[in-house]
Motif scaffolding. Structure first.
Motif, mmCIF file in Angstrom:
data_model
loop_
_atom_site.group_PDB
_atom_site.id
_atom_site.type_symbol
_atom_site.label_atom_id
_atom_site.label_comp_id
_atom_site.label_asym_id
_atom_site.label_seq_id
_atom_site.Cartn_x
_atom_site.Cartn_y
_atom_site.Cartn_z
ATOM 1 N N SER A 165 0.834 -1.209 0.000
ATOM 2 C CA SER A 165 0.000 0.000 0.000
ATOM 3 C C SER A 165 0.862 1.251 0.000
ATOM 4 O O SER A 165 0.591 2.222 -0.731
ATOM 5 N N ALA A 166 1.941 1.244 0.800
ATOM 6 C CA ALA A 166 2.839 2.399 0.842
ATOM 7 C C ALA A 166 3.567 2.577 -0.482
ATOM 8 O O ALA A 166 3.719 3.708 -0.986
ATOM 9 N N ALA A 168 2.513 1.611 -3.442
ATOM 10 C CA ALA A 168 1.560 2.047 -4.456
ATOM 11 C C ALA A 168 1.261 3.527 -4.329
ATOM 12 O O ALA A 168 1.062 4.226 -5.335
ATOM 13 N N GLU A 169 1.211 4.045 -3.115
ATOM 14 C CA GLU A 169 0.950 5.476 -2.924
ATOM 15 C C GLU A 169 2.149 6.321 -3.369
ATOM 16 O O GLU A 169 1.985 7.430 -3.890
ATOM 17 N N GLN A 170 3.336 5.807 -3.150
ATOM 18 C CA GLN A 170 4.527 6.562 -3.493
ATOM 19 C C GLN A 170 4.870 6.470 -4.981
ATOM 20 O O GLN A 170 5.531 7.348 -5.526
ATOM 21 N N GLU A 172 4.744 6.819 -8.826
ATOM 22 C CA GLU A 172 4.126 7.756 -9.755
ATOM 23 C C GLU A 172 3.346 6.981 -10.797
ATOM 24 O O GLU A 172 3.486 5.776 -10.962
ATOM 25 N N GLU A 173 2.508 7.745 -11.520
ATOM 26 C CA GLU A 173 1.750 7.102 -12.586
ATOM 27 C C GLU A 173 2.727 6.531 -13.598
ATOM 28 O O GLU A 173 3.602 7.212 -14.127
ATOM 29 N N ARG A 177 2.803 1.126 -11.293
ATOM 30 C CA ARG A 177 1.759 1.418 -10.307
ATOM 31 C C ARG A 177 0.604 0.414 -10.392
ATOM 32 O O ARG A 177 0.143 -0.094 -9.362
ATOM 33 N N LYS A 178 0.169 0.089 -11.589
ATOM 34 C CA LYS A 178 -0.963 -0.826 -11.748
ATOM 35 C C LYS A 178 -0.627 -2.233 -11.258
ATOM 36 O O LYS A 178 -1.421 -2.843 -10.525
ATOM 37 N N GLN A 181 -0.775 -2.254 -7.491
ATOM 38 C CA GLN A 181 -2.148 -2.254 -6.987
ATOM 39 C C GLN A 181 -2.787 -3.641 -7.125
ATOM 40 O O GLN A 181 -3.538 -4.082 -6.252
ATOM 41 N N GLU A 184 -1.383 -5.773 -4.436
ATOM 42 C CA GLU A 184 -1.966 -5.369 -3.166
ATOM 43 C C GLU A 184 -3.347 -5.990 -2.979
ATOM 44 O O GLU A 184 -3.687 -6.490 -1.894
#
Length: 347
Positions: A165-166, A168-170, A172-173, A177-178, A181, A184
């Motif tokens: 989770s951390a 994925a938040e950090q 960038e697009e 990222r996908k 997620q 996760e």
């Protein structure tokens, strides 16, 4: 055959002696006169002594044969009764046997029947003891597995979920990222599966608590580990120990299935008494399923139905896709039912 020959010889000698003594005492003949009477008197060119001995022998043979036949008949009857006693495990008296013989065989039957019942009882007690030991070992093993899974795998999944989770938040697009997620979500689903497994492994034991109290503790513990909201209404209902254990296990399995498959956000638990019935209802607002598509078994609800039947209750399942599922068990409350009744044993 040997018995007939032996009896014939014995009877021939006995009857011959009796005839000789009778003739000597009542006719008072001298030995010379006896010899002349027995040897000189002839019939059909045969001395009287031969006729007399032959007659005595034939009569003795007939009597010996009758005695042997009668003895063999009684022996066969006794053998038949003993065979029935062994093969059919039953005994009926016979008029062809003496009362003393009938009574002796009947006493033997009573002793054998008592020993059979004693052996059955010992065997049943041994099997029950073995089953009890096996169930105790199963419960201990389930508790051990639940502790180890909770202390190791469950904690690791939680840590991995927080880390992903951390990240994925950090992140960038971008292309990373996908996938983060997705991983996760997979870890979160694994957490749900693990929580459902831990719930299922928990033994269905109330530890001398009421069903309402046991369910309340179960729901309080579960609420700390799941993301959906749990509401409940639990009434104290007097039920047998076996019925309480089964209903507790039904609630446990239904919640486990809901946690694993339903994707629900709200779950409601009811335990109420209405019109002489104990009603347990578990309702969620999850994905549901079509009841005619054969997928109801994925919820493990067949086992719930079997448990309800074992305690004399009924189970009704209503599910609508995208709207949720209701599992409702109704159990008649018997008047004067004791709480320490253990006639039904949870699996």
């Amino acid at each position: 055959m040997k018995a007939i020959i032996g009896r014939t010889i014995f009877l021939t000698l006995t009857f011959s002696t009796i005839v000789a003594v009778f003739s000597y005492l009542f006719f008072a003949l001298s030995i010379a006169e006896y010899q002349r009477l027995l040897l000189d008197t002839e019939a059909a060119d045969m001395p009287l002594l031969v006729w007399l001995f032959t007659t005595i022998f034939i009569i003795s043979l007939g009597i010996a044969s009758w005695i042997s036949l009668n003895s063999r008949t009684r022996e066969n009857i006794i053998i038949g009764k003993l065979q029935d006693l062994y093969a059919k495990q039953e005994f009926t008296s016979s008029n062809k046997m003496k009362k003393q013989t009938n009574r002796s065989i009947e006493q033997l039957y009573e002793v054998l029947e008592a020993q059979r019942n004693s052996l059955r009882k010992i065997t049943d007690e041994r099997v029950e003891t073995q089953d009890k030991m096996i169930q105790e070992r199963i419960v201990q093993e389930r508790q051990r597995l639940a502790r180890e899974l909770h202390d190791s795998v469950s904690q690791q999944l939680f840590a991995a979920s927080m880390l992903l989770s951390a990240l994925a938040e950090q992140a960038e697009e971008g292309p990373i990222r996908k996938p983060l997620q997705q991983v996760e979500r997979m870890v979160q689903q694994a957490q749900l599966e693990m929580r459902a497994l831990l719930l299922h492994l928990r033994p269905a034991a109330l530890h001398n608590q009421t069903l309402a109290k046991g369910l309340e503790e179960l729901l309080s513990e579960l609420q700390e580990k799941v993301t959906f909201d749990i509401t409940h209404r639990l009434e104290d209902i007097v039920l047998s120990k076996g019925a309480e254990d089964h209903l507790f296990r039904i609630a446990q399995e239904t919640l486990s299935n809901t946690l694993r498959h339903a994707q629900a956000t709200e779950v409601e638990i009811l335990l109420i008494e209405r019109d002489g019935l104990a009603i347990l209802r578990v309702q969620d607002n999850g994905v549901g399923f079509k009841q005619d598509d054969g997928k109801g078994g994925s919820y493990g609800l067949q086992n719930v139905k079997e448990r309800a039947i074992e305690i004399g209750g009924s189970c009704k399942i209503v599910s609508v896709p995208s709207q949720g599922t209701i599992v409702e068990v109704k159990l008649p409350i018997l008047k004067g039912e004791l709480t320490d009744d253990s006639s039904s044993v949870g699996r």
